[in-house]
Design a protein around this motif. Structure first.
Motif, PDB file in Angstrom:
ATOM      1  N   GLY A   1      -9.603   0.954   2.063  1.00  0.00           N
ATOM      2  CA  GLY A   1      -8.587   1.723   1.746  1.00  0.00           C
ATOM      3  C   GLY A   1      -8.911   3.211   2.325  1.00  0.00           C
ATOM      4  O   GLY A   1     -10.207   3.466   3.022  1.00  0.00           O
ATOM      5  N   THR A   2      -8.463   4.263   1.894  1.00  0.00           N
ATOM      6  CA  THR A   2      -8.682   5.594   2.254  1.00  0.00           C
ATOM      7  C   THR A   2      -8.719   6.687   1.068  1.00  0.00           C
ATOM      8  O   THR A   2      -7.887   6.334   0.210  1.00  0.00           O
ATOM      9  N   CYS A   3      -9.448   7.779   1.181  1.00  0.00           N
ATOM     10  CA  CYS A   3      -9.169   8.587  -0.147  1.00  0.00           C
ATOM     11  C   CYS A   3      -9.617  10.000   0.947  1.00  0.00           C
ATOM     12  O   CYS A   3     -10.187  10.102   1.820  1.00  0.00           O
ATOM     13  N   GLY A   4      -8.942  11.128   0.138  1.00  0.00           N
ATOM     14  CA  GLY A   4      -9.447  12.626   0.892  1.00  0.00           C
ATOM     15  C   GLY A   4      -8.706  13.565   0.344  1.00  0.00           C
ATOM     16  O   GLY A   4      -7.979  13.474  -0.640  1.00  0.00           O
TER      17      GLY A   4
ATOM     18  N   TYR B   1      -5.132   9.210  -1.803  1.00  0.00           N
ATOM     19  CA  TYR B   1      -5.735   7.912  -1.815  1.00  0.00           C
ATOM     20  C   TYR B   1      -4.928   6.659  -1.721  1.00  0.00           C
ATOM     21  O   TYR B   1      -3.821   6.758  -2.397  1.00  0.00           O
ATOM     22  N   ASP B   2      -5.402   5.702  -1.170  1.00  0.00           N
ATOM     23  CA  ASP B   2      -4.787   4.355  -1.173  1.00  0.00           C
ATOM     24  C   ASP B   2      -5.458   3.322  -1.086  1.00  0.00           C
ATOM     25  O   ASP B   2      -6.760   3.503  -0.495  1.00  0.00           O
ATOM     26  N   LEU B   3      -5.088   2.118  -1.422  1.00  0.00           N
ATOM     27  CA  LEU B   3      -6.323   1.021  -1.601  1.00  0.00           C
ATOM     28  C   LEU B   3      -5.503  -0.231  -1.347  1.00  0.00           C
ATOM     29  O   LEU B   3      -4.304  -0.505  -2.001  1.00  0.00           O
ATOM     30  N   LYS B   4      -5.847  -1.291  -0.521  1.00  0.00           N
ATOM     31  CA  LYS B   4      -5.382  -2.559  -0.299  1.00  0.00           C
ATOM     32  C   LYS B   4      -5.223  -3.117  -1.466  1.00  0.00           C
ATOM     33  O   LYS B   4      -6.076  -3.200  -2.628  1.00  0.00           O
ATOM     34  N   GLU B   5      -4.048  -3.965  -1.786  1.00  0.00           N
ATOM     35  CA  GLU B   5      -3.913  -4.673  -3.207  1.00  0.00           C
ATOM     36  C   GLU B   5      -5.047  -5.612  -3.763  1.00  0.00           C
ATOM     37  O   GLU B   5      -5.297  -5.606  -4.848  1.00  0.00           O
ATOM     38  N   GLU B   6      -5.712  -6.237  -2.650  1.00  0.00           N
ATOM     39  CA  GLU B   6      -6.961  -7.238  -3.159  1.00  0.00           C
ATOM     40  C   GLU B   6      -8.051  -6.499  -3.888  1.00  0.00           C
ATOM     41  O   GLU B   6      -8.880  -7.188  -4.602  1.00  0.00           O
TER      42      GLU B   6
ATOM     43  N   VAL C   1       0.959  -1.270   0.018  1.00  0.00           N
ATOM     44  CA  VAL C   1       0.056  -0.007   0.097  1.00  0.00           C
ATOM     45  C   VAL C   1       0.969   1.205   0.107  1.00  0.00           C
ATOM     46  O   VAL C   1       0.569   2.229  -0.809  1.00  0.00           O
ATOM     47  N   THR C   2       2.081   1.196   0.997  1.00  0.00           N
ATOM     48  CA  THR C   2       2.815   2.435   0.913  1.00  0.00           C
ATOM     49  C   THR C   2       4.045   2.581  -0.084  1.00  0.00           C
ATOM     50  O   THR C   2       4.801   3.614  -0.123  1.00  0.00           O
ATOM     51  N   LYS C   3       3.842   1.699  -1.059  1.00  0.00           N
ATOM     52  CA  LYS C   3       4.942   1.621  -1.957  1.00  0.00           C
ATOM     53  C   LYS C   3       5.349   2.839  -2.904  1.00  0.00           C
ATOM     54  O   LYS C   3       6.436   3.403  -2.988  1.00  0.00           O
ATOM     55  N   TYR C   4       4.139   3.676  -3.172  1.00  0.00           N
ATOM     56  CA  TYR C   4       4.086   5.193  -3.732  1.00  0.00           C
ATOM     57  C   TYR C   4       3.741   6.000  -2.826  1.00  0.00           C
ATOM     58  O   TYR C   4       3.430   7.357  -3.397  1.00  0.00           O
ATOM     59  N   LEU C   5       3.665   5.907  -1.497  1.00  0.00           N
ATOM     60  CA  LEU C   5       3.481   7.030  -0.738  1.00  0.00           C
ATOM     61  C   LEU C   5       4.799   7.560  -0.385  1.00  0.00           C
ATOM     62  O   LEU C   5       5.015   7.034   0.931  1.00  0.00           O
TER      63      LEU C   5
ATOM     64  N   ILE D   1     -14.040  20.275   5.873  1.00  0.00           N
ATOM     65  CA  ILE D   1     -13.928  19.278   5.047  1.00  0.00           C
ATOM     66  C   ILE D   1     -12.711  19.269   4.153  1.00  0.00           C
ATOM     67  O   ILE D   1     -12.526  18.307   3.400  1.00  0.00           O
ATOM     68  N   SER D   2     -12.041  20.392   3.780  1.00  0.00           N
ATOM     69  CA  SER D   2     -10.943  20.479   3.349  1.00  0.00           C
ATOM     70  C   SER D   2      -9.732  19.823   3.374  1.00  0.00           C
ATOM     71  O   SER D   2      -8.593  19.752   2.869  1.00  0.00           O
ATOM     72  N   LEU D   3      -9.628  19.400   4.931  1.00  0.00           N
ATOM     73  CA  LEU D   3      -8.807  18.404   5.397  1.00  0.00           C
ATOM     74  C   LEU D   3      -9.530  17.198   6.088  1.00  0.00           C
ATOM     75  O   LEU D   3      -9.933  16.973   7.103  1.00  0.00           O
ATOM     76  N   CYS D   4      -9.972  16.419   5.271  1.00  0.00           N
ATOM     77  CA  CYS D   4     -10.724  15.176   5.426  1.00  0.00           C
ATOM     78  C   CYS D   4     -10.346  14.139   4.629  1.00  0.00           C
ATOM     79  O   CYS D   4      -9.830  13.979   3.640  1.00  0.00           O
ATOM     80  N   ARG D   5     -10.397  12.977   5.446  1.00  0.00           N
ATOM     81  CA  ARG D   5      -9.886  11.580   4.891  1.00  0.00           C
ATOM     82  C   ARG D   5     -11.064  10.737   5.333  1.00  0.00           C
ATOM     83  O   ARG D   5     -11.504  10.553   6.544  1.00  0.00           O
ATOM     84  N   TRP D   6     -11.393   9.664   4.279  1.00  0.00           N
ATOM     85  CA  TRP D   6     -12.634   8.861   4.566  1.00  0.00           C
ATOM     86  C   TRP D   6     -12.032   7.573   4.364  1.00  0.00           C
ATOM     87  O   TRP D   6     -11.245   7.262   3.453  1.00  0.00           O
ATOM     88  N   ILE D   7     -12.728   6.655   5.209  1.00  0.00           N
ATOM     89  CA  ILE D   7     -12.290   5.153   5.238  1.00  0.00           C
ATOM     90  C   ILE D   7     -12.963   4.643   4.166  1.00  0.00           C
ATOM     91  O   ILE D   7     -14.440   4.827   4.065  1.00  0.00           O
ATOM     92  N   MET D   8     -12.622   3.868   3.214  1.00  0.00           N
ATOM     93  CA  MET D   8     -13.539   3.374   2.102  1.00  0.00           C
ATOM     94  C   MET D   8     -14.081   1.981   2.739  1.00  0.00           C
ATOM     95  O   MET D   8     -13.151   1.142   2.792  1.00  0.00           O
ATOM     96  N   ILE D   9     -15.268   1.906   2.787  1.00  0.00           N
ATOM     97  CA  ILE D   9     -16.004   0.458   3.317  1.00  0.00           C
ATOM     98  C   ILE D   9     -16.954   0.047   2.119  1.00  0.00           C
ATOM     99  O   ILE D   9     -17.806   0.757   1.554  1.00  0.00           O
ATOM    100  N   ARG D  10     -16.594  -1.221   1.679  1.00  0.00           N
ATOM    101  CA  ARG D  10     -17.467  -1.950   0.743  1.00  0.00           C
ATOM    102  C   ARG D  10     -18.781  -2.329   1.652  1.00  0.00           C
ATOM    103  O   ARG D  10     -18.798  -2.860   2.566  1.00  0.00           O
ATOM    104  N   LYS D  11     -19.948  -1.844   1.020  1.00  0.00           N
ATOM    105  CA  LYS D  11     -21.122  -1.911   1.621  1.00  0.00           C
ATOM    106  C   LYS D  11     -21.649  -3.500   1.840  1.00  0.00           C
ATOM    107  O   LYS D  11     -22.241  -3.892   2.752  1.00  0.00           O
ATOM    108  N   SER D  12     -21.254  -4.438   0.706  1.00  0.00           N
ATOM    109  CA  SER D  12     -21.762  -5.442   0.798  1.00  0.00           C
ATOM    110  C   SER D  12     -21.137  -6.321   1.995  1.00  0.00           C
ATOM    111  O   SER D  12     -21.796  -7.401   2.436  1.00  0.00           O
ATOM    112  N   ASP D  13     -20.033  -6.280   2.286  1.00  0.00           N
ATOM    113  CA  ASP D  13     -19.617  -6.940   3.444  1.00  0.00           C
ATOM    114  C   ASP D  13     -18.877  -6.105   4.748  1.00  0.00           C
ATOM    115  O   ASP D  13     -18.117  -6.695   5.498  1.00  0.00           O
ATOM    116  N   GLN D  14     -18.952  -4.768   4.702  1.00  0.00           N
ATOM    117  CA  GLN D  14     -18.342  -3.736   5.533  1.00  0.00           C
ATOM    118  C   GLN D  14     -16.984  -3.982   5.574  1.00  0.00           C
ATOM    119  O   GLN D  14     -16.207  -3.497   6.502  1.00  0.00           O
TER     120      GLN D  14
END
Length: 175
Positions: free
Chosen positions: A76-79, A94-99, A30-34, A59-72
């Motif tokens: 990843g995060t974005c913001g 933004y960042d996202l788990k590889e899977e 995840v952090t390879k390019y961060l 809201i200009s300094l905001c980061r959200w956790i991305m949660i898949r609704k189908s299984d919670q």
């Protein structure tokens, strides 16, 4: 502020996300390019990330956790970060788990936060600073309408110089 898309819940970062934030930002893939910080090595690093976003009243300094609704599942995060209010310009990150790569989740999330930037913050330009070898991220922002703006910068990380490209989205005229 929480946001809902077709497949995702974007939830503002909070203390209850401590374990996820540590897992996310200690993951070498995840952090390879961060290149702004070393991967986390202790839970206190997660606490610092949470504090920087959870204590913001803007809201200009905001980061959200991305949660898949189908299984919670937290994916990843974005913001937003680096807001330049006098110019109505903001940066996204933004960042996202590889899977979850290649399934359109990040594009879905970014479309929604771009809309928020335009509608609520009246942003005229959104920038994304992307490591020049991060082809997937470059393709993502290009699909969203970003263009390489000709700016490049280097940062030193782990003793190595890393070249980044700046991609920009012109938001003037977007509704």
């Amino acid at each position: 502020m929480n946001i809902e898309t077709n497949r995702l819940l974007l939830k503002s970062i909070s203390v209850e996300d401590r374990d996820f934030i540590f897992s996310q930002f200690s993951d070498d893939i995840v952090t390879k390019y961060l290149f702004d910080e070393e991967p986390l090595t202790s839970i206190s690093g997660a606490d610092e990330i949470i504090a920087s976003y959870a204590n913001s009243n803007s809201i200009s300094l905001c980061r959200w956790i991305m949660i898949r609704k189908s299984d919670q599942e937290k994916m990843g995060t974005c913001g937003f970060h680096c807001w330049y209010p006098s110019e109505n310009i903001i940066d996204i990150g933004y960042d996202l788990k590889e899977e979850f790569w290649g399934k359109g989740y990040m594009q879905e999330a970014l479309k929604e936060i771009i809309n928020i930037a335009v509608q609520e913050l009246k942003i005229k330009q959104i920038n994304a600073h992307i490591y020049y070898e991060n082809d997937k991220s470059i393709k993502l922002v290009e699909r969203l309408g970003f263009h390489f703006n000709g700016q490049k910068y280097n940062c030193t990380f782990r003793g190595i110089e890393y070249l980044h490209k700046v991609f920009s989205l012109d938001c003037t005229g977007m509704k």
